[in-house]
Design a protein around this motif. Structure first.
Motif, PDB file in Angstrom:
ATOM      1  N   GLU A  66       0.804  -1.222   0.000  1.00 44.71           N
ATOM      2  CA  GLU A  66       0.000   0.000   0.000  1.00 44.71           C
ATOM      3  C   GLU A  66       0.836   1.271   0.000  1.00 44.71           C
ATOM      4  OE1 GLU A  66      -4.385  -0.246   1.960  1.00 44.71           O
ATOM      5  OE2 GLU A  66      -2.692  -0.392   3.336  1.00 44.71           O
ATOM      6  N   ASP A  67       1.955   1.261   0.736  1.00 47.16           N
ATOM      7  CA  ASP A  67       2.717   2.499   0.879  1.00 47.16           C
ATOM      8  C   ASP A  67       3.217   3.017  -0.462  1.00 47.16           C
ATOM      9  OD1 ASP A  67       4.428   0.380   0.595  1.00 47.16           O
ATOM     10  OD2 ASP A  67       5.833   0.998   2.167  1.00 47.16           O
ATOM     11  N   ILE A  68       3.773   2.145  -1.289  1.00 51.83           N
ATOM     12  CA  ILE A  68       4.330   2.606  -2.560  1.00 51.83           C
ATOM     13  C   ILE A  68       3.237   2.853  -3.600  1.00 51.83           C
ATOM     14  CG2 ILE A  68       4.735   0.312  -3.558  1.00 51.83           C
ATOM     15  CD1 ILE A  68       7.074   3.374  -3.801  1.00 51.83           C
ATOM     16  N   THR A  69       2.118   2.107  -3.541  1.00 50.76           N
ATOM     17  CA  THR A  69       1.044   2.343  -4.508  1.00 50.76           C
ATOM     18  C   THR A  69       0.362   3.686  -4.246  1.00 50.76           C
ATOM     19  OG1 THR A  69      -0.545   1.099  -3.153  1.00 50.76           O
ATOM     20  CG2 THR A  69       0.584  -0.115  -4.875  1.00 50.76           C
ATOM     21  N   ILE A  70       0.096   3.999  -2.983  1.00 44.10           N
ATOM     22  CA  ILE A  70      -0.558   5.268  -2.650  1.00 44.10           C
ATOM     23  C   ILE A  70       0.408   6.436  -2.833  1.00 44.10           C
ATOM     24  CG2 ILE A  70      -1.590   6.603  -0.768  1.00 44.10           C
ATOM     25  CD1 ILE A  70      -2.817   3.975   0.254  1.00 44.10           C
TER      26      ILE A  70
ATOM     27  N   THR B 274       2.376  18.552  -0.245  1.00 45.29           N
ATOM     28  CA  THR B 274       3.111  19.037   0.927  1.00 45.29           C
ATOM     29  C   THR B 274       2.140  19.231   2.083  1.00 45.29           C
ATOM     30  OG1 THR B 274       4.590  20.237  -0.558  1.00 45.29           O
ATOM     31  CG2 THR B 274       4.696  20.791   1.762  1.00 45.29           C
ATOM     32  N   PRO B 275       2.339  18.540   3.205  1.00 42.70           N
ATOM     33  CA  PRO B 275       1.459  18.778   4.350  1.00 42.70           C
ATOM     34  C   PRO B 275       1.706  20.170   4.918  1.00 42.70           C
ATOM     35  CG  PRO B 275       3.316  17.342   4.947  1.00 42.70           C
ATOM     36  CD  PRO B 275       3.385  17.557   3.461  1.00 42.70           C
ATOM     37  N   PRO B 276       0.749  20.781   5.643  1.00 40.32           N
ATOM     38  CA  PRO B 276      -0.500  20.152   6.085  1.00 40.32           C
ATOM     39  C   PRO B 276      -1.671  20.311   5.104  1.00 40.32           C
ATOM     40  CG  PRO B 276      -0.258  22.291   7.132  1.00 40.32           C
ATOM     41  CD  PRO B 276       0.965  22.105   6.289  1.00 40.32           C
TER      42      PRO B 276
ATOM     43  N   GLY C 151      -1.690  19.789   1.562  1.00 35.13           N
ATOM     44  CA  GLY C 151      -1.504  19.259   0.219  1.00 35.13           C
ATOM     45  C   GLY C 151      -2.807  18.664  -0.283  1.00 35.13           C
ATOM     46  N   PHE C 152      -3.343  19.214  -1.363  1.00 32.32           N
ATOM     47  CA  PHE C 152      -4.700  18.847  -1.786  1.00 32.32           C
ATOM     48  C   PHE C 152      -4.791  17.377  -2.192  1.00 32.32           C
ATOM     49  CE2 PHE C 152      -8.573  18.990  -4.339  1.00 32.32           C
ATOM     50  CZ  PHE C 152      -9.385  19.717  -3.497  1.00 32.32           C
ATOM     51  N   ASN C 153      -3.773  16.854  -2.891  1.00 28.05           N
ATOM     52  CA  ASN C 153      -3.798  15.446  -3.277  1.00 28.05           C
ATOM     53  C   ASN C 153      -3.800  14.528  -2.061  1.00 28.05           C
ATOM     54  OD1 ASN C 153      -3.740  16.286  -5.922  1.00 28.05           O
ATOM     55  ND2 ASN C 153      -2.068  14.941  -6.525  1.00 28.05           N
ATOM     56  N   LEU C 154      -3.155  14.952  -0.983  1.00 25.58           N
ATOM     57  CA  LEU C 154      -3.154  14.152   0.242  1.00 25.58           C
ATOM     58  C   LEU C 154      -4.565  14.028   0.792  1.00 25.58           C
ATOM     59  CD1 LEU C 154      -0.017  15.650   2.090  1.00 25.58           C
ATOM     60  CD2 LEU C 154      -0.103  13.820   0.386  1.00 25.58           C
ATOM     61  N   PHE C 155      -5.331  15.120   0.733  1.00 23.26           N
ATOM     62  CA  PHE C 155      -6.715  15.090   1.222  1.00 23.26           C
ATOM     63  C   PHE C 155      -7.584  14.184   0.354  1.00 23.26           C
ATOM     64  CE2 PHE C 155      -6.044  19.616   3.004  1.00 23.26           C
ATOM     65  CZ  PHE C 155      -5.483  19.081   4.150  1.00 23.26           C
ATOM     66  N   VAL C 156      -7.384  14.278  -0.957  1.00 18.46           N
ATOM     67  CA  VAL C 156      -8.166  13.439  -1.876  1.00 18.46           C
ATOM     68  C   VAL C 156      -7.915  11.968  -1.566  1.00 18.46           C
ATOM     69  CG1 VAL C 156      -8.481  12.765  -4.287  1.00 18.46           C
ATOM     70  CG2 VAL C 156      -8.262  15.184  -3.704  1.00 18.46           C
ATOM     71  N   LEU C 157      -6.636  11.605  -1.392  1.00 20.88           N
ATOM     72  CA  LEU C 157      -6.306  10.208  -1.114  1.00 20.88           C
ATOM     73  C   LEU C 157      -6.771   9.788   0.275  1.00 20.88           C
ATOM     74  CD1 LEU C 157      -2.785   9.918  -2.739  1.00 20.88           C
ATOM     75  CD2 LEU C 157      -4.822   8.625  -3.351  1.00 20.88           C
TER      76      LEU C 157
ATOM     77  N   TRP D 174       0.464   9.628   7.465  1.00 23.35           N
ATOM     78  CA  TRP D 174       1.008   8.425   6.813  1.00 23.35           C
ATOM     79  C   TRP D 174       1.105   8.633   5.309  1.00 23.35           C
ATOM     80  CZ3 TRP D 174      -0.715   4.931   3.131  1.00 23.35           C
ATOM     81  CH2 TRP D 174      -0.026   3.722   3.036  1.00 23.35           C
ATOM     82  N   ILE D 175       0.044   9.214   4.717  1.00 23.83           N
ATOM     83  CA  ILE D 175       0.052   9.472   3.270  1.00 23.83           C
ATOM     84  C   ILE D 175       1.170  10.455   2.918  1.00 23.83           C
ATOM     85  CG2 ILE D 175      -1.281  10.346   1.310  1.00 23.83           C
ATOM     86  CD1 ILE D 175      -3.823   9.482   2.781  1.00 23.83           C
ATOM     87  N   ALA D 176       1.338  11.493   3.736  1.00 23.81           N
ATOM     88  CA  ALA D 176       2.404  12.473   3.489  1.00 23.81           C
ATOM     89  C   ALA D 176       3.772  11.806   3.559  1.00 23.81           C
ATOM     90  CB  ALA D 176       2.308  13.612   4.500  1.00 23.81           C
ATOM     91  N   ARG D 177       3.942  10.887   4.496  1.00 27.84           N
ATOM     92  CA  ARG D 177       5.244  10.215   4.651  1.00 27.84           C
ATOM     93  C   ARG D 177       5.582   9.357   3.442  1.00 27.84           C
ATOM     94  NH1 ARG D 177       6.518   5.330   6.515  1.00 27.84           N
ATOM     95  NH2 ARG D 177       4.439   4.953   7.354  1.00 27.84           N
ATOM     96  N   VAL D 178       4.616   8.581   2.955  1.00 31.05           N
ATOM     97  CA  VAL D 178       4.905   7.695   1.817  1.00 31.05           C
ATOM     98  C   VAL D 178       5.019   8.482   0.505  1.00 31.05           C
ATOM     99  CG1 VAL D 178       3.784   5.729   2.939  1.00 31.05           C
ATOM    100  CG2 VAL D 178       2.450   7.150   1.364  1.00 31.05           C
TER     101      VAL D 178
END
Length: 431
Positions: free
Chosen positions: A138-142, A378-380, A382-388, A398-402
């Motif tokens: 999951e980490d690399i796919t997301i 880029t957190p906090p 980052g729009f793509n992070l919210f979508v995911l 976790w999403i920001a880290r990967v």
């Protein structure tokens, strides 16, 4: 209070609200409301109502829910499985195998949507379930999806390029052409990283389903025909001038329904589920967009973007240091504003400095788009992070880290643009 104190206060409020579990869209709106109440004379409630209505009623934004619905329809048909069957034989010998479908899918769809959120959401609906079913980590796919989803801003058509072209009085056609090679280079960097990661983590990559001869690979490629036809219909309607991006999104929805019916997977249940799934996902994104728009207005009234831009201009930096300073400036600004707002609010102050430093304005437009892409992951905020996060239910930290490796690859892309500017300027110079 000075600008640093105001910025610090708003960042602290942002983290406190996010940490307390408040919805992301409401958090952004709440920080904007606090900013307007404390540091602006305009009534916050009136400003919020006008801004949210203006954002929600945007005709351009109509393309986003349509593209998301298209992805939901494709997710519930055999089309995503067919795409994997067609691509798998050709990437099976590459380190990482099907991980590359995230990058390939986002690169292709970026040329259709021009939106980072639509690219990330649509391709994610198709690839994440398939990769999970095949046992990919999951980490690399997301992470790869979050990074590759940003290509929606760089590969034309791009709404941000249009906004920049109008603001800076630069040929939009040249900007579009200038984004082609950097988009391909960035996609190649993503795929290269996935290959290196797969070589280092061989034990985490599932074995290929089967080894095929060249002739068998060609025969398996027939499964790509429906996907290619759909993409050709959407792209063709845009580039032939028959349809706008929003109308092309409607073409994509109709095409998806037709293909679903042809495959025998269209019934009332799949139609209803796809419509409700798209509605839920878009409502989540729309609330974030509304909050981001109000935060943008609040920052404009407080004057933070203008003050920060004037501060950068006053430093008297060398061209290289100016480029680095602007990159850092826009990444920080991306924590509060969406990409279009970043361009609109700062260009009036930044452009004279950039021109005085001798920057080519087409090159600078591509540079701005790449930096805005970085802000998308880029957190906090980052729009793509919210979508995911809305799609996967994972913690945003976790999403920001990967996703961080792909952020650093974009940093490398910025340096590559500086040292090899012809990447962005060669094609436009031939026009």
């Amino acid at each position: 209070m000075n600008d640093v104190a105001v910025t610090t206060l708003l960042v602290v409020c942002l983290f406190l609200l996010l940490g307390s579990g408040v919805w992301i869209g409401l958090t952004l709106a709440g920080v904007a409301w606090i900013g307007m109440q404390l540091f602006s004379s305009r009534p916050a409630g009136d400003a919020m109502a006008v801004t949210v209505w203006g954002t929600a009623s945007s005709w351009t934004l109509t393309a986003l829910p349509l593209f998301i619905w298209m992805g939901e329809i494709l997710f519930r048909t055999k089309l995503s499985e067919s795409m994997f069957r067609g691509l798998a034989p050709w990437v099976s010998r590459l380190p990482g195998r099907l991980l590359h479908t995230n990058v390939i899918g986002c690169t292709i769809f970026a040329a259709v949507s021009g939106s980072s959120a639509a690219t990330c959401a649509t391709i994610g609906k198709m690839t994440l379930p398939e990769l999970d079913k095949r046992g990919y980590p999951e980490d690399i796919t997301i992470g790869s999806l979050a990074g590759a989803g940003t290509l929606g801003l760089l590969i034309p058509p791009s709404i941000i390029m249009i906004v920049y072209g109008v603001t800076a009085d630069v040929s939009i056609a040249k900007l579009f052409v200038g984004g082609i090679i950097p988009g391909i280079v960035l996609a190649s960097l993503f795929s290269g990283y996935l290959a290196v990661w797969a070589v280092i983590n061989k034990q985490r990559i599932p074995l290929p389903d089967q080894v095929l001869t060249f002739g068998e690979k060609v025969r398996e490629s027939r499964h790509l025909i429906p996907v290619v036809v759909l993409i050709a219909a959407v792209l063709g309607s845009i580039y032939s001038g028959v349809a706008t991006a929003t109308e092309a999104a409607a073409v994509g929805v109709v095409g998806s329904l037709v293909l679903s019916a042809a495959q025998g997977s269209l019934n009332w249940n799949t139609f209803r589920d796809s419509l409700m799934g798209a509605t839920r996902l878009y409502c989540m994104i729309a609330l974030i967009l509304a909050g981001a728009a109000f935060l943008t207005l609040s920052m404009g009234y407080i004057g933070l973007p203008r003050h920060l831009a004037e501060y950068v201009r006053s430093l008297g930096l060398t061209p290289f240091m100016l480029m680095i300073a602007l990159a850092i400036f826009y990444i920080i600004l991306g924590c509060f504003l969406d990409g279009i707002s970043m361009v609109v609010l700062t260009m009036g102050v930044i452009l004279p400095t950039v021109q005085a430093a001798g920057f080519d304005l087409v090159w600078f437009g591509i540079f701005i788009v790449v930096v805005v892409e970085m802000a998308q992951i880029t957190p906090p905020v980052g729009f793509n992070l919210f979508v995911l996060q809305g799609m996967t239910g994972k913690e945003i930290t976790w999403i920001a880290r990967v996703t961080m490796p792909f952020f650093f690859l974009m940093c490398g892309m910025v340096l590559l643009l500086w040292f090899v500017p012809q990447i962005a300027t060669w094609l436009p110079s031939k026009m």
